[in-house]
Design an enzyme around this catalytic site. Structure first.
Site, PDB file in Angstrom:
ATOM      1  N   HIS A 167      -1.253  -0.581  13.031  1.00 16.45           N
ATOM      2  CA  HIS A 167      -0.583  -0.987  11.791  1.00 16.45           C
ATOM      3  C   HIS A 167      -0.521   0.142  10.768  1.00 16.45           C
ATOM      4  O   HIS A 167       0.322   0.098   9.862  1.00 16.45           O
ATOM      5  CB  HIS A 167      -1.334  -2.155  11.142  1.00 16.45           C
ATOM      6  CG  HIS A 167      -0.858  -3.502  11.564  1.00 16.45           C
ATOM      7  ND1 HIS A 167       0.461  -3.878  11.551  1.00 16.45           N
ATOM      8  CD2 HIS A 167      -1.563  -4.599  11.981  1.00 16.45           C
ATOM      9  CE1 HIS A 167       0.561  -5.142  11.955  1.00 16.45           C
ATOM     10  NE2 HIS A 167      -0.648  -5.599  12.214  1.00 16.45           N
ATOM     11  N   GLU A 225      -2.550 -10.036   2.145  1.00 19.60           N
ATOM     12  CA  GLU A 225      -1.401 -10.437   2.954  1.00 19.60           C
ATOM     13  C   GLU A 225      -1.396 -11.950   3.116  1.00 19.60           C
ATOM     14  O   GLU A 225      -2.434 -12.528   3.426  1.00 19.60           O
ATOM     15  CB  GLU A 225      -1.433  -9.775   4.340  1.00 19.60           C
ATOM     16  CG  GLU A 225      -0.124  -9.941   5.075  1.00 19.60           C
ATOM     17  CD  GLU A 225      -0.107  -9.209   6.417  1.00 19.60           C
ATOM     18  OE1 GLU A 225       0.956  -8.730   6.811  1.00 19.60           O
ATOM     19  OE2 GLU A 225      -1.153  -9.139   7.075  1.00 19.60           O
ATOM     20  N   HIS A 260      -5.285  -2.830  17.291  1.00 14.25           N
ATOM     21  CA  HIS A 260      -4.213  -3.537  16.577  1.00 14.25           C
ATOM     22  C   HIS A 260      -4.129  -3.063  15.126  1.00 14.25           C
ATOM     23  O   HIS A 260      -3.055  -2.691  14.635  1.00 14.25           O
ATOM     24  CB  HIS A 260      -4.498  -5.039  16.638  1.00 14.25           C
ATOM     25  CG  HIS A 260      -3.451  -5.895  16.017  1.00 14.25           C
ATOM     26  ND1 HIS A 260      -2.524  -6.599  16.758  1.00 14.25           N
ATOM     27  CD2 HIS A 260      -3.166  -6.186  14.717  1.00 14.25           C
ATOM     28  CE1 HIS A 260      -1.728  -7.279  15.953  1.00 14.25           C
ATOM     29  NE2 HIS A 260      -2.102  -7.047  14.696  1.00 14.25           N
ATOM     30  N   GLU A 261      -5.254  -3.069  14.435  1.00 10.30           N
ATOM     31  CA  GLU A 261      -5.238  -2.718  13.003  1.00 10.30           C
ATOM     32  C   GLU A 261      -4.908  -1.245  12.781  1.00 10.30           C
ATOM     33  O   GLU A 261      -4.237  -0.896  11.802  1.00 10.30           O
ATOM     34  CB  GLU A 261      -6.578  -3.067  12.351  1.00 10.30           C
ATOM     35  CG  GLU A 261      -6.991  -4.527  12.482  1.00 10.30           C
ATOM     36  CD  GLU A 261      -5.880  -5.518  12.168  1.00 10.30           C
ATOM     37  OE1 GLU A 261      -5.076  -5.265  11.247  1.00 10.30           O
ATOM     38  OE2 GLU A 261      -5.812  -6.548  12.865  1.00 10.30           O
ATOM     39  N   GLY A 315      -8.447 -12.683  11.994  1.00 12.06           N
ATOM     40  CA  GLY A 315      -9.245 -11.808  12.842  1.00 12.06           C
ATOM     41  C   GLY A 315      -9.550 -10.486  12.171  1.00 12.06           C
ATOM     42  O   GLY A 315     -10.665  -9.965  12.255  1.00 12.06           O
ATOM     43  N   MET A 341      -7.556  -7.346   9.115  1.00  9.86           N
ATOM     44  CA  MET A 341      -6.455  -7.038   8.192  1.00  9.86           C
ATOM     45  C   MET A 341      -6.310  -5.532   8.067  1.00  9.86           C
ATOM     46  O   MET A 341      -7.301  -4.809   7.915  1.00  9.86           O
ATOM     47  CB  MET A 341      -6.715  -7.676   6.826  1.00  9.86           C
ATOM     48  CG  MET A 341      -5.665  -7.353   5.777  1.00  9.86           C
ATOM     49  SD  MET A 341      -4.005  -7.899   6.287  1.00  9.86           S
ATOM     50  CE  MET A 341      -2.990  -6.770   5.329  1.00  9.86           C
TER      51      MET A 341
END
Length: 937
Positions: free
Chosen positions: A343, A169, A339-340, A303, A305
């Site tokens: 996603h 990314e 968070h990941e 941080g 991915m």
């Protein structure tokens, strides 16, 4: 998505080393005098799309290069002679087209500036037919943190071990294999990796078999992925070990780390299991892969991915030692995993069409950190930290160089710049505002509808707003949950009682377009006259050019409460001005309750005086978030001359009674920058008066802190913050205790167990002497606990010993002792050190071209260095110096980056603020304490 020796940072060009050397006749010949490239746009044409990639990679960790072959199945949507796809820094050879008529070679040309290859056929590729194209390729491992890159770590015995990992990314898959490297070109991937027996390989999907090859090599075959974008492809070749568990829904979770740190993975494993189960239930969509790996990479720029099925992290973002890691470490690790994993639905399952809507990925993932942890880890008290994200976003969004949440981007540098506080934090804050606006139940129904409607597809802003509109009139509500049906039934009975609006049905898109398609945020001015409340809105902007605030209008979901009722009242402000009426007259009115809205409030007339009186006499009448927002708003309004500095300082006096973390840290956040401006202006007397005022304000709270690890997470984080500040400011009781503990710890050769939450304060005091600093470095070298190393590194960068600060930056850059991934943090920390700010600026300038190659133009890391190093300058001389340097750059070295404009604006704002307010500050402090007592650093 929060190195090598110097010579290798220059990205040595091809040819690759011996392991990937290609015969001359097989190389792509780029004839600069030949016919023009058959495509003229940076975006790929829509004439052809990939369906499936068959990708075989052979990385060589000895020669530090890789070879590969990719076979891509294609759908043709329009007759064409050319296949346009991406490739960057790859040697391409043996390009073949497979069709029903047979196999034939294709002519290959390149457009290096656009990172594109053209594969041209002498016959037409016909609309409606499918073809396959095969390319062989070779490259060196990337020496940045993007593409397929080399990472290394040192064992406790001193051995350096090398591994290879991917980071694709946003536009870096093209560095690893030829591909259609745009998010809308989704396809399935079947991956094979050749490796030595001493290594393992992992990828997005589980391994299905391993073949033995001649020469003792092994080839791992991985299952075919679901349909996904190229930026989510991932593979790692390493000597990692792993631990595993299975979720309640049958998904295998594994955490990978270097062998000597595998015992620090238990917390992350349990958190990942709990969070994946939560999302599975919350989104009402099963996680579609059979496994989810989490890997701690020794060299990692951001941080973490969200690669589908193989999320990657910094070691500090994943590894946790119950005896050595702090409460804030636990909070940070849990948030980044949340968070990941969010996603895997927002971003992976449903992906934005193009990078202009990156916020649909990142804003949602940031927002879901807090939604998920509120339920799965209530003890982390995550709500105490959300507001800080909105304040951080507003800091950037108050500049004219800000950008809309959804904004046009084209080239890779512009795309990289989207990974900023606006996409992440503002995105999360406007989603939080919308959730409060629609009600949490309606919001949940809408986002589940969004995910189900667009699974394995790409979306734009309007798709989200449509999914959140008329949620109780939805055709697909029957597919939802019982609680959703009950909510809608109850809502119908209430006949709109939960609505904020009257008349026409709510138009979510019309409201939210005002928050996503224009930059900035509104300042709502409130003037109370009896029961009448006059409202007006304008853009809040730190500038002298007020023409830049014209033409902005938001639809603002206002909330307010008064002294006469704790009921939260609601009003949708859709016009420039409006009037509302209170049920009865009140002593005070507080708008933006709990700061659920992404806007600031100015209380005109006697409004601020009423608020100040309330805070001084009964501050707990308002929530901690309300108090924090008032502190933030009043000090920010000083910058635009809406409020006098005296008023803001009078409000701050109440902080001597404050105990809650959000309000306390926001108090520090507004007051500390005032003396930081003076540190660089040779104004020692006023600087020390300001420091003394802040210490006096919090003296009681600091004094009540115990030097232990007791209390809730928020209490522990606050304790660490307060004791660290006390030591920074030489508050005698703190310095005395920290000195005593550091001496004992040093005498024990670092074996004494210190309370984790106070170690930063202890290390900071120790780092002030050469002997203490050297001892910290020795322990830093030998420690395997990443959180401990991080605290030691931070403390060492606060030292007044300039030669030590220079040493840290130089050794971080060369990746010796300290990792290059940590250099940005070190440099910015040194820039905030009164003894180091000139050194950090000089270091940034001297090494600029190395830094932008290592960390990539436009990246949030480069932006962090630029704005972090310059943000506290407040003189015209420094502004000219900064302008002179950045003005000397060309576009290829970053002259067009948004962060440079932000740096200029911030310094200009600092100059205006100090010119206007330093005399006022001096007079106010003199009035309070004519003869300040201070202790110099």
């Amino acid at each position: 998505m929060l190195a090598a020796p110097l010579l290798l940072l220059l990205f040595l060009p091809f040819p690759p080393s011996s392991g990937a050397q290609l015969p001359d006749q097989d190389r792509v010949q780029i004839d600069l005098k030949g016919p023009p490239f058959p495509w003229g746009s940076m975006r790929l044409p829509k004439t052809i799309s990939p369906i499936h990639y068959d990708l075989t990679i052979h990385p060589n960790l000895t020669t530090l290069d890789f070879t590969g072959v990719v076979r891509i199945q294609l759908d043709v949507h329009e007759d064409t002679n050319a296949i346009i796809l991406h490739s960057k820094h790859l040697h391409i050879s043996n390009v073949l087209l497979f069709a029903t008529e047979g196999v034939k070679p294709l002519k290959v040309s390149a457009h290096p500036r656009f990172n594109q290859l053209a594969l041209e056929s002498d016959s037409v590729l016909a609309k409606g037919r499918r073809y396959e194209v095969q390319l062989e390729f070779a490259a060196n491992f990337s020496e940045s943190y993007h593409g397929f890159y080399k990472s290394s770590y040192r064992t406790s015995s001193g051995e350096v071990r090398v591994m290879a990992s991917t980071q694709f990314e946003a536009t870096f898959a093209r560095l690893a294999f030829p591909c259609f490297d745009e998010p809308a070109f989704k396809a399935n991937f079947t991956i094979r990796i050749t490796r030595e027996p001493r290594h393992i390989a992992i990828s997005n999907m589980p391994m299905v078999k391993t073949d033995e090859l001649p020469g003792g090599l092994l080839k791992d075959h991985f299952d075919t992925t679901v349909k996904m974008s190229t930026y989510l492809v991932a593979y790692i070749v390493s000597d990692f070990l792993s631990v595993s568990k299975t979720t309640q829904h049958g998904v295998k979770i594994s955490v990978y780390a270097v062998p000597e740190k595998i015992d620090q993975t238990a917390f992350a494993l349990d958190a990942a299991v709990k969070l994946l189960d939560f999302y599975d239930d919350y989104f009402d969509i099963p996680y579609p892969l059979p496994k989810q790996d989490l890997a701690a990479i020794p060299d990692f720029q951001s941080g973490a991915m969200e690669n589908w099925g193989l999320t990657t992290y910094r070691e500090t973002g994943l590894l946790f030692d119950p005896d050595k890691s702090s409460a804030s470490d636990k909070l940070g690790i849990t948030k980044v995993i949340a968070h990941e994993l969010a996603h895997q639905w927002f971003g992976n399952l449903v992906t934005m069409e193009w990078w202009n809507d990156l916020w649909l990925n990142e804003g949602f993932a940031k927002f879901m950190e807090f939604i998920s942890l509120r339920i799965t880890y209530p003890e982390l008290q995550v709500d105490d930290f959300f507001l800080g994200k909105c304040f951080e976003a507003m800091e950037v969004d108050s500049l004219s160089s800000s950008h809309p949440v959804s904004t046009p981007v084209e080239n890779p540098t512009q795309i990289q710049e989207m990974f900023d506080d606006v996409s992440y934090d503002k995105g999360a804050c406007i989603l939080n505002m919308l959730r409060d606006f629609l009600t949490p139940e309606a919001f949940e129904i809408g986002i589940i509808r969004y995910l189900k409607r667009y699974s394995y597809q790409n979306t734009v802003n309007s798709h989200l707003w449509e999914s959140l509109t008329n949620v109780c009139n939805s055709d697909d509500l029957d597919e939802g949950r019982i609680k959703h049906k009950e909510f809608c039934s109850k809502r119908d009975v209430q006949s709109g009682a939960t609505k904020w609006y009257s008349g026409d049905e709510l138009d979510v898109r019309a409201i939210m377009d005002t928050w996503t398609l224009q930059e900035g945020f509104p300042l709502v001015t409130v003037e109370v006259r009896g029961r009448e409340v006059r409202l007006s809105q304008e853009r809040y902007l730190k500038t002298d050019d007020y023409s830049l605030t014209e033409g902005f209008l938001w639809q603002i979901p206002l909330t307010y409460m008064t002294s006469t009722s704790s009921t939260v009242h609601r009003f949708l402000l859709k016009t420039k001005t409006d009037v509302l009426y209170l049920p009865e007259e009140a002593d005070w009115v507080k708008f933006n309750v709990d700061m659920s809205g992404y806007y600031m409030v100015h209380y005109a007339g006697e409004g601020w005086n009423s608020i100040i009186k309330l805070l001084h006499y009964n501050h707990t009448a308002l929530s901690s978030n309300d108090r924090a927002s008032l502190i933030h708003n009043v000090f920010q309004l000083v910058s635009t001359e809406k409020v006098k500095l005296d008023t803001a300082l009078e409000l701050s006096l109440y902080l001597s009674k404050e105990t809650e973390i959000m309000a306390v840290t926001q108090g520090f956040g507004e007051l500390v920058p005032l003396y930081k401006l003076m540190e660089k202006r040779d104004m020692a007397a006023l600087e020390n008066q300001m420091k003394d005022y802040i210490v006096d304000l919090f003296r009681g709270l600091i004094g009540r802190q115990e030097w232990t690890d007791s209390g809730s997470v928020s209490q522990r984080v606050l304790r660490s913050y307060l004791l660290l500040f006390g030591c920074f400011r030489n508050y005698a009781p703190c310095v005395s205790k920290a000195t005593e503990l550091f001496t004992k710890w040093k005498e024990s050769d670092g074996t004494m167990s210190l309370p984790v939450d106070i170690t930063m304060a202890v290390f900071l005091i120790g780092a002030r002497t050469p002997e203490g600093w050297d001892f910290l470095l020795e322990k830093y070298r030998s420690s395997l606990q990443m959180s401990v190393k991080s605290r030691m590194k931070s403390a060492m960068s606060t030292s007044p010993l300039q030669e030590k600060l220079k040493w840290m930056m130089e050794h971080s850059l060369s990746n010796v002792v300290m990792k290059t991934q940590d250099l940005p943090d070190v440099m910015v920390s040194v820039s905030r050190n009164p003894r180091g700010y000139n050194m950090a600026w000089d270091f940034l300038r001297v090494n600029w071209h190395i830094l932008i190659k290592k960390f990539e133009l436009g990246s949030s890391t480069v932006s962090f260095m630029v704005t972090g190093v310059t943000s506290q300058y407040s003189t015209r001389e420094m502004l000219e110096e900064v302008r002179s340097f950045f003005g000397s750059l060309d576009e290829d070295s970053g002259s067009e980056m948004r962060c440079i404009r932000q740096a200029y604006e911030t310094i200009e704002d600092n100059i205006r603020w100090t010119d206007r307010n330093l005399p006022l500050l001096q007079a106010w402090l003199d009035k309070r304490r004519p003869k300040p007592l201070h202790e110099d650093l």
